[in-house]
Design an enzyme around this catalytic site. Structure first.
Site, PDB file in Angstrom:
ATOM      1  N   ALA A  66       1.159  -1.205   0.018  1.00 38.76           N
ATOM      2  CA  ALA A  66      -0.115   0.258  -0.036  1.00 38.76           C
ATOM      3  C   ALA A  66       1.070   1.118   0.203  1.00 38.76           C
ATOM      4  O   ALA A  66       2.337   1.446   0.193  1.00 38.76           O
ATOM      5  CB  ALA A  66      -1.083  -0.244   1.176  1.00 38.76           C
ATOM      6  N   GLU A 115      -0.072  -9.061   0.106  1.00 42.06           N
ATOM      7  CA  GLU A 115      -2.287  -9.600  -0.095  1.00 42.06           C
ATOM      8  C   GLU A 115      -2.662  -9.603  -1.113  1.00 42.06           C
ATOM      9  O   GLU A 115      -3.297 -10.448  -2.082  1.00 42.06           O
ATOM     10  CB  GLU A 115      -2.604  -8.149   0.698  1.00 42.06           C
ATOM     11  CG  GLU A 115      -1.448  -8.637   1.961  1.00 42.06           C
ATOM     12  CD  GLU A 115      -1.769  -7.777   3.314  1.00 42.06           C
ATOM     13  OE1 GLU A 115      -1.940  -6.145   2.678  1.00 42.06           O
ATOM     14  OE2 GLU A 115      -2.641  -7.550   4.233  1.00 42.06           O
TER      15      GLU A 115
HETATM   16  N1  CAA Z   1       4.508   2.953  -0.869  1.00 35.70           N
HETATM   17  C1  CAA Z   1       5.273   4.435  -1.170  1.00 35.70           C
HETATM   18  N2  CAA Z   1       6.133   4.256  -2.086  1.00 35.70           N
HETATM   19  C2  CAA Z   1       6.725   3.551  -1.988  1.00 35.70           C
HETATM   20  C3  CAA Z   1       6.472   1.766  -1.656  1.00 35.70           C
HETATM   21  C4  CAA Z   1       5.200   2.435  -0.144  1.00 35.70           C
HETATM   22  N3  CAA Z   1       4.713   1.070  -0.094  1.00 35.70           N
HETATM   23  N4  CAA Z   1       7.992   1.014  -2.406  1.00 35.70           N
HETATM   24  C5  CAA Z   1       8.854   1.492  -2.598  1.00 35.70           C
HETATM   25  N5  CAA Z   1       8.031   2.886  -2.807  1.00 35.70           N
HETATM   26  C6  CAA Z   1       8.711   4.436  -3.561  1.00 35.70           C
HETATM   27  C7  CAA Z   1       9.719   4.863  -2.657  1.00 35.70           C
HETATM   28  O1  CAA Z   1       9.713   5.610  -1.980  1.00 35.70           O
HETATM   29  C8  CAA Z   1      10.648   5.271  -4.355  1.00 35.70           C
HETATM   30  O2  CAA Z   1      10.159   6.751  -4.435  1.00 35.70           O
HETATM   31  P1  CAA Z   1      11.055   7.896  -4.788  1.00 35.70           P
HETATM   32  O3  CAA Z   1      12.048   7.083  -5.601  1.00 35.70           O
HETATM   33  O4  CAA Z   1      10.055   8.180  -5.292  1.00 35.70           O
HETATM   34  O5  CAA Z   1      12.093   8.003  -3.351  1.00 35.70           O
HETATM   35  C9  CAA Z   1      10.323   4.321  -5.038  1.00 35.70           C
HETATM   36  O6  CAA Z   1       9.233   3.468  -4.595  1.00 35.70           O
HETATM   37  C10 CAA Z   1      11.415   3.257  -5.528  1.00 35.70           C
HETATM   38  O7  CAA Z   1      11.682   2.601  -3.929  1.00 35.70           O
HETATM   39  P2  CAA Z   1      13.373   2.732  -3.480  1.00 35.70           P
HETATM   40  O8  CAA Z   1      14.533   3.546  -3.272  1.00 35.70           O
HETATM   41  O9  CAA Z   1      12.936   2.141  -1.688  1.00 35.70           O
HETATM   42  O10 CAA Z   1      13.037   1.756  -3.439  1.00 35.70           O
HETATM   43  P3  CAA Z   1      14.425   0.365  -3.030  1.00 35.70           P
HETATM   44  O11 CAA Z   1      14.951  -0.650  -4.620  1.00 35.70           O
HETATM   45  O12 CAA Z   1      15.892   1.196  -2.798  1.00 35.70           O
HETATM   46  O13 CAA Z   1      14.240  -1.025  -2.545  1.00 35.70           O
HETATM   47  C11 CAA Z   1      12.050  -1.667  -1.507  1.00 35.70           C
HETATM   48  C12 CAA Z   1      12.968  -1.654  -3.113  1.00 35.70           C
HETATM   49  C13 CAA Z   1      12.775  -3.196  -0.904  1.00 35.70           C
HETATM   50  C14 CAA Z   1      11.216  -2.456  -2.122  1.00 35.70           C
HETATM   51  C15 CAA Z   1      11.258  -0.591  -1.182  1.00 35.70           C
HETATM   52  O14 CAA Z   1      10.953   0.593  -1.968  1.00 35.70           O
HETATM   53  C16 CAA Z   1      10.462  -0.514   0.437  1.00 35.70           C
HETATM   54  O15 CAA Z   1      11.175  -1.279   1.732  1.00 35.70           O
HETATM   55  N6  CAA Z   1       8.767   0.277  -0.447  1.00 35.70           N
HETATM   56  C17 CAA Z   1       8.468  -0.283   0.995  1.00 35.70           C
HETATM   57  C18 CAA Z   1       7.733  -2.192   1.554  1.00 35.70           C
HETATM   58  C19 CAA Z   1       6.726  -1.701   2.283  1.00 35.70           C
HETATM   59  O16 CAA Z   1       6.749  -1.420   2.696  1.00 35.70           O
HETATM   60  N7  CAA Z   1       6.131  -2.464   1.752  1.00 35.70           N
HETATM   61  C20 CAA Z   1       4.051  -2.482   2.794  1.00 35.70           C
HETATM   62  C21 CAA Z   1       3.275  -1.167   3.018  1.00 35.70           C
HETATM   63  S1  CAA Z   1       2.050  -0.949   4.413  1.00 35.70           S
HETATM   64  C22 CAA Z   1       0.572  -1.835   3.661  1.00 35.70           C
HETATM   65  O17 CAA Z   1       1.572  -2.456   2.474  1.00 35.70           O
HETATM   66  C23 CAA Z   1      -0.406  -1.718   4.845  1.00 35.70           C
HETATM   67  C24 CAA Z   1      -1.042  -3.010   4.474  1.00 35.70           C
HETATM   68  O18 CAA Z   1      -1.093  -4.214   4.098  1.00 35.70           O
HETATM   69  C25 CAA Z   1      -2.562  -2.363   3.368  1.00 35.70           C
END
Ligand code: CAA
Length: 261
Positions: A66, A115
């Site tokens: 999300a 999910e």
């Molecule tokens: N929400 C918003 N933006 C996100 C995102 C997310 N879940 N995942 C990635 N992005 C964005 C980053 O902020 C980044 O944007 P900018 O370039 O503007 O900074 C872009 O996508 C690229 O991401 P990274 O620079 O972080 O890329 P990476 O290769 O270094 O890492 C990753 C990749 C490991 C997937 C990392 O992006 C990450 O950890 N993302 C979050 C994953 C996460 O925590 N997901 C759970 C969300 S909460 C949820 O889903 C609740 C639910 O159950 C409904």
């Protein structure tokens, strides 16, 4: 951002294909993306010629969860419930579609992305697929069915490991643990998903619907109660400082400092 463009829609004979398309955010499932996705799938559900549905993403990410940017400033459980109630219900409704659904997953399927795949009937994965529920790192828990569907798919031990440590699964591990049904090379992922969908489409549609419901009944008994418990806990975590810290830290690209309050 043009909402339609966040989800690309294609019809290939009896197969409807919805492709998540927010590559700059690794297909993070924003409010508008999920709205567009549900609209696309509802259209496929209503179209008599469509007999199987594929949900897919890009080569680097199916969906990285999300959209954290839309959640990070929700300062209470009440605010989270109001802002996310309709959003999270979309995963449930996708899970209840009557036509067979296939998630074709390459790259990250994390949080809400995992999910979403779990809400589909079948998951076919590319060799580079990565599955995980990293919400604990943000100070929350999965809120779109992960604690329930993941546990039913892989069992308690591994689901606990993933939910409590944020451990990710490779495509191979996901295959071994029964989370996905096939693993293929990334370049043939969509072809394989289409092959599966066309096979389903050429068989009896009413039987496909019944088979899907019957298998779901075997694994989903008690799902509604579980989803309710999960959602209450998810919203309640927005009353904590750790949620605010976890999500802000992600946005600020630093490690979170959790305090347990
Ligand atoms: N929400 C918003 N933006 C996100 C995102 C997310 N879940 N995942 C990635 N992005 C964005 C980053 O902020 C980044 O944007 P900018 O370039 O503007 O900074 C872009 O996508 C690229 O991401 P990274 O620079 O972080 O890329 P990476 O290769 O270094 O890492 C990753 C990749 C490991 C997937 C990392 O992006 C990450 O950890 N993302 C979050 C994953 C996460 O925590 N997901 C759970 C969300 S909460 C949820 O889903 C609740 C639910 O159950 C409904």
């Amino acid at each position: 951002m043009n909402v339609e463009r966040e989800v690309l829609i294609e019809r290939d004979g009896p197969v409807g294909i919805a492709t998540l398309h927010r590559p700059h955010a690794l297909n993070a499932l924003s409010l508008s993306t999920m709205k567009a996705l549900e609209a696309a799938l509802t259209e496929f559900e209503a179209a008599p010629e469509i007999r199987a549905i594929i949900v897919t993403g890009g080569p680097r990410a199916f969906a990285a969860g999300a959209d954290i940017g839309e959640m990070k400033d929700l300062a209470s459980g009440k605010a989270a419930r109001a802002a996310l109630g309709e959003h999270l219900a979309r995963w449930d409704r996708i899970g209840r579609l009557k036509k067979p659904t296939i998630a074709a997953v390459a790259g990250y399927a994390l949080g809400g992305g995992c999910e979403l795949a779990l809400a589909c009937d079948l998951i076919v994965a590319a060799e580079n697929a990565v599955f995980g529920q990293p919400e604990i790192q943000l100070g929350v828990i999965p809120g779109a069915g992960g604690t329930q569907r993941l546990t039913k798919a892989v069992g308690k031990a591994l689901a606990m490991d993933m939910a409590l440590t944020g451990r990710r699964l490779s495509a191979r591990e996901a295959l071994e643990r029964g989370l996905v049904c096939r693993v293929v090379a990334p370049e043939v992922l969509l072809d394989e998903a289409k092959r599966m969908a066309r096979r389903i489409a050429e068989l009896a549609p009413l039987a496909a619907r019944a088979a899907k419901l019957a298998v779901a009944a075997a694994v989903d008994r008690g799902l509604d109660a579980g989803l309710k418990a999960e959602r209450e806990a998810f919203y309640a975590l927005f009353d904590t400082n750790d949620q605010a810290e976890g999500m802000r830290a992600f946005a600020e690209k630093r490690a979170p400092a959790f305090e347990g309050r």
